[in-house]
Design an enzyme around this catalytic site. Sequence first.
Site, PDB file in Angstrom:
ATOM      1  N   GLN A 143      26.086  54.576  45.010  1.00 15.39           N
ATOM      2  CA  GLN A 143      27.160  55.242  44.279  1.00 15.39           C
ATOM      3  C   GLN A 143      27.982  56.214  45.129  1.00 15.39           C
ATOM      4  O   GLN A 143      29.195  56.246  45.005  1.00 15.39           O
ATOM      5  CB  GLN A 143      26.581  55.981  43.070  1.00 15.39           C
ATOM      6  CG  GLN A 143      26.302  55.059  41.906  1.00 15.39           C
ATOM      7  CD  GLN A 143      25.701  55.812  40.744  1.00 15.39           C
ATOM      8  OE1 GLN A 143      24.517  55.688  40.470  1.00 15.39           O
ATOM      9  NE2 GLN A 143      26.489  56.595  40.075  1.00 15.39           N
ATOM     10  N   ARG A 167      22.132  42.881  67.012  1.00 11.31           N
ATOM     11  CA  ARG A 167      21.754  42.754  65.596  1.00 11.31           C
ATOM     12  C   ARG A 167      21.937  41.304  65.183  1.00 11.31           C
ATOM     13  O   ARG A 167      23.051  40.778  65.140  1.00 11.31           O
ATOM     14  CB  ARG A 167      22.599  43.694  64.745  1.00 11.31           C
ATOM     15  CG  ARG A 167      22.168  43.695  63.306  1.00 11.31           C
ATOM     16  CD  ARG A 167      22.168  45.075  62.719  1.00 11.31           C
ATOM     17  NE  ARG A 167      21.969  44.993  61.279  1.00 11.31           N
ATOM     18  CZ  ARG A 167      22.559  45.775  60.414  1.00 11.31           C
ATOM     19  NH1 ARG A 167      23.395  46.711  60.831  1.00 11.31           N
ATOM     20  NH2 ARG A 167      22.327  45.647  59.138  1.00 11.31           N
ATOM     21  N   GLU A 226      25.542  39.884  59.440  1.00 12.38           N
ATOM     22  CA  GLU A 226      26.328  40.215  58.246  1.00 12.38           C
ATOM     23  C   GLU A 226      27.631  39.423  58.125  1.00 12.38           C
ATOM     24  O   GLU A 226      28.533  39.787  57.390  1.00 12.38           O
ATOM     25  CB  GLU A 226      26.614  41.725  58.189  1.00 12.38           C
ATOM     26  CG  GLU A 226      25.667  42.489  57.288  1.00 12.38           C
ATOM     27  CD  GLU A 226      24.316  42.800  57.929  1.00 12.38           C
ATOM     28  OE1 GLU A 226      24.109  42.404  59.093  1.00 12.38           O
ATOM     29  OE2 GLU A 226      23.454  43.388  57.248  1.00 12.38           O
ATOM     30  N   HIS A 259      28.337  39.386  54.195  1.00 15.70           N
ATOM     31  CA  HIS A 259      28.951  40.196  53.136  1.00 15.70           C
ATOM     32  C   HIS A 259      29.451  39.346  51.969  1.00 15.70           C
ATOM     33  O   HIS A 259      29.560  39.833  50.858  1.00 15.70           O
ATOM     34  CB  HIS A 259      30.089  41.048  53.691  1.00 15.70           C
ATOM     35  CG  HIS A 259      29.586  42.219  54.490  1.00 15.70           C
ATOM     36  ND1 HIS A 259      28.538  43.011  54.075  1.00 15.70           N
ATOM     37  CD2 HIS A 259      29.974  42.725  55.682  1.00 15.70           C
ATOM     38  CE1 HIS A 259      28.308  43.952  54.966  1.00 15.70           C
ATOM     39  NE2 HIS A 259      29.161  43.792  55.962  1.00 15.70           N
ATOM     40  N   TYR A 268      29.893  38.942  60.474  1.00 13.96           N
ATOM     41  CA  TYR A 268      31.004  39.406  61.309  1.00 13.96           C
ATOM     42  C   TYR A 268      31.299  38.404  62.440  1.00 13.96           C
ATOM     43  O   TYR A 268      30.655  37.354  62.535  1.00 13.96           O
ATOM     44  CB  TYR A 268      30.693  40.803  61.852  1.00 13.96           C
ATOM     45  CG  TYR A 268      30.801  41.887  60.788  1.00 13.96           C
ATOM     46  CD1 TYR A 268      32.014  42.155  60.156  1.00 13.96           C
ATOM     47  CD2 TYR A 268      29.692  42.632  60.400  1.00 13.96           C
ATOM     48  CE1 TYR A 268      32.124  43.147  59.175  1.00 13.96           C
ATOM     49  CE2 TYR A 268      29.789  43.619  59.419  1.00 13.96           C
ATOM     50  CZ  TYR A 268      31.006  43.870  58.819  1.00 13.96           C
ATOM     51  OH  TYR A 268      31.112  44.836  57.853  1.00 13.96           O
TER      52      TYR A 268
HETATM   53 FE1  SF4 Z   1      23.589  55.959  48.962  1.00 15.85          FE
HETATM   54 FE2  SF4 Z   1      22.373  58.276  48.451  1.00 15.85          FE
HETATM   55 FE3  SF4 Z   1      22.420  56.334  46.601  1.00 15.85          FE
HETATM   56 FE4  SF4 Z   1      20.910  56.147  48.810  1.00 15.85          FE
HETATM   57  S1  SF4 Z   1      20.699  57.627  47.145  1.00 15.85           S
HETATM   58  S2  SF4 Z   1      22.213  54.556  47.965  1.00 15.85           S
HETATM   59  S3  SF4 Z   1      22.232  57.088  50.311  1.00 15.85           S
HETATM   60  S4  SF4 Z   1      24.180  57.434  47.407  1.00 15.85           S
END
Ligand code: SF4
Length: 667
Positions: free
Chosen positions: A340, A215, A165, A253, A167
């Site tokens: 979200q 990773r 990613e 990222h 890092y």
């Molecule tokens: Fe994040 Fe839940 Fe949306 Fe999956 S469903 S991306 S865990 S907020």
Amino acid sequence: MTDYPHLLAPLSLGHLTLKNRVLMGSMHTGLEETGDWNRVAEFYAERARGGVALMVTGGIAPNAEGGVFPGAAGLYSRKDIENHRIVTDRVHQAGGLIAMQILHAGRYAYGKDCVSASAVKSPISPFVPRELDEAGIEKQIEDIVTAATRAKEAGYDGVEVMGSEGYFLNQFLVTHTNRRTDRWGGAYENRMRLPVEVVRRVRQAVGPDFILIYRISLIDLVPNGSTWDEVVTLARAIEGAGATLLNTGIGWHEARVPTIATSVPRAAFAHLTGRLRSAVSIPVITSNRINTPDLAESLLASGMADMVSMARPFLADPDFVAKSASGRAAEIAPCIACNQACLDQTFSGKLTSCLVNPRACHETVLTYEATATPQLIAVVGAGPAGLMAAKVAALRGHKVVLFDQASELGGQLNLAKQVPGKEEFHGLVAWFSHEIANLGIETRLGTPADVRDLMGFDHVIVATGVTPRDPQIPGQERAKTYFEVLQGAPVGPRVAIVGAGGIGFDVAEYLVSNGHSATLDPEVWRREWGVGDPAESPGGLREPAPEAPAREVWLLQRKAEKPGRGLGKTTGWIHRAALAAKGVRMLGGVSYDRITDEGLWITRDGAAQLLAVDDVVLCAGQLPERGLYDRLIAAGIMANVIGGADVAAELDAKRAIDQSARLAARL
Ligand code: SF4
Ligand code: NAP
């Protein structure tokens, strides 16, 4: 006989055996920073009880300069070790295993003390890193080794060394960020010296009976990234240095290619894990956009990987594995990859949660206890707010009747699922429908409920949603609403969209696509975003080749700022870039004068202008639909109003579902 024989098969790591092939990938939740270690422990213990074989914690900094942000969680003092011990003890009591991720952010550390291979600033940080000298590199290695030994002392079953990613360790690997000419730079054997040395020294310090995951970045998706030969060379060296497992990371990222958003095809990068697997002897873990047991099973069955890593799906449903194992896969709350409530919140400095599971990271404070006084509850509106309220109330033992004037469950989720790249919403509606049936909730669909239908209930929850705002543009009777368009109304080849919020962007995506979603066609999606093969071009980048747009689209707003600023923190750029690639013209600072047969007349920068379009689509936001609530209150009926019917401004399914779950948990 299980449906998931490969997923549920044990995996021997020598000194211990994992009970199945599922790893919960690392997620930064923000819980450690709350200082409430009981809460941290419960988050992981709930997932351990849900049957996942091995979990990886969010990134823990090995030192202050390597922390993702100032004050990021680290394992520095005796007190820190004791706190982490609370977590590991609780996980072990729950029958789980847990590894701590050691994350050194290098130039991604958000602070002026950040360090890296060379003083090359990242495009996603304002800070120029300090180039480390020989002693500085040795200090970083020692700090990582110390973090690993402290993790062992704190009761962890292993560590994951974060090498992907973009890092710190990844920064040494590629000439993009490593311009050194000493023994840590130049030829690849020099550039890979640091990660290999870290793994060798960690193994030496922790002994043989401790899981050590590395990773590795399979495809950097940045210019001058690693070639496939380099990835394989590194993987073999890491294996030789003593790693137990190779986990995989996709993209830095700063990459301008989405890697985990909902519009990324499911398992879009798993073929690369399959390729790596044939080059090494230790087990390899695949990741990115895997969110169902069926998909995980098929990847394992086809030899793409030895284990599957899922992270966000464990926010959505801690019991993912237990439900898969007991024939209840349809009950798994699906992660729709929206970001979200998880990443968008994390990047806004808030605690992570989940849109479909508001209990995620709130396990100790939001509980769905069985009610001692079952009531007869009416829920009016079967959109996300109403569905979640009905589900939680029924789960707690209330008798629930769910009303909706539409003939199907889902409300506006049924519009969202029509948008290319939002296909995951189909799964969300299917899950809600399954839960409603499974919990014995009576549904009365296809007729509007009014006051007299709701008499006789102990409680009414009004989730009647929103109504489109009337933008009052002269001539707007010629326009179409987003409802009509997303339900399939015919639209001409030139379109202006009034309103550039979430729905305006969705409608634009819908209109420029030719009925073919790139999300469902990985080859097209890779071409559109310029994802190639790291065996052919370093970092796996190639020239993007977007499909021709199906229409000429204008996306408009009155605010003078750039359209799309209010979209999701981690996904807004994807929507803006996708539409720009399709030639959508996005204009701010517009005032709407009138709509005529010639098109949409606007004024911008003081000049009147005609956008000669065949259709105008209104996406001007929403107002609460609360007529029923007002009538209930006037009739003296006890009611609560939730979701868009409560507050429409900036409504999204996250807020609607969270509010309804919290209300139903209290009733
Ligand atoms: Fe994040 Fe839940 Fe949306 Fe999956 S469903 S991306 S865990 S907020
Ligand atoms: P929104 O995000 O509030 O955007 C409304 C848009 O309309 C803005 O561009 C606004 O910009 C414009 N507008 C407001 N008043 C107007 C007026 N009187 N005349 C003309 N234009 C006006 O609302 P939305 O796009 O409807 O999305 C609502 C929420 O749902 C968002 O939070 C979004 O995240 C979420 N969402 C839902 C779905 C779904 O399918 N249900 C899909 C995507 C997003 P100006 O005021 O600058 O003109």
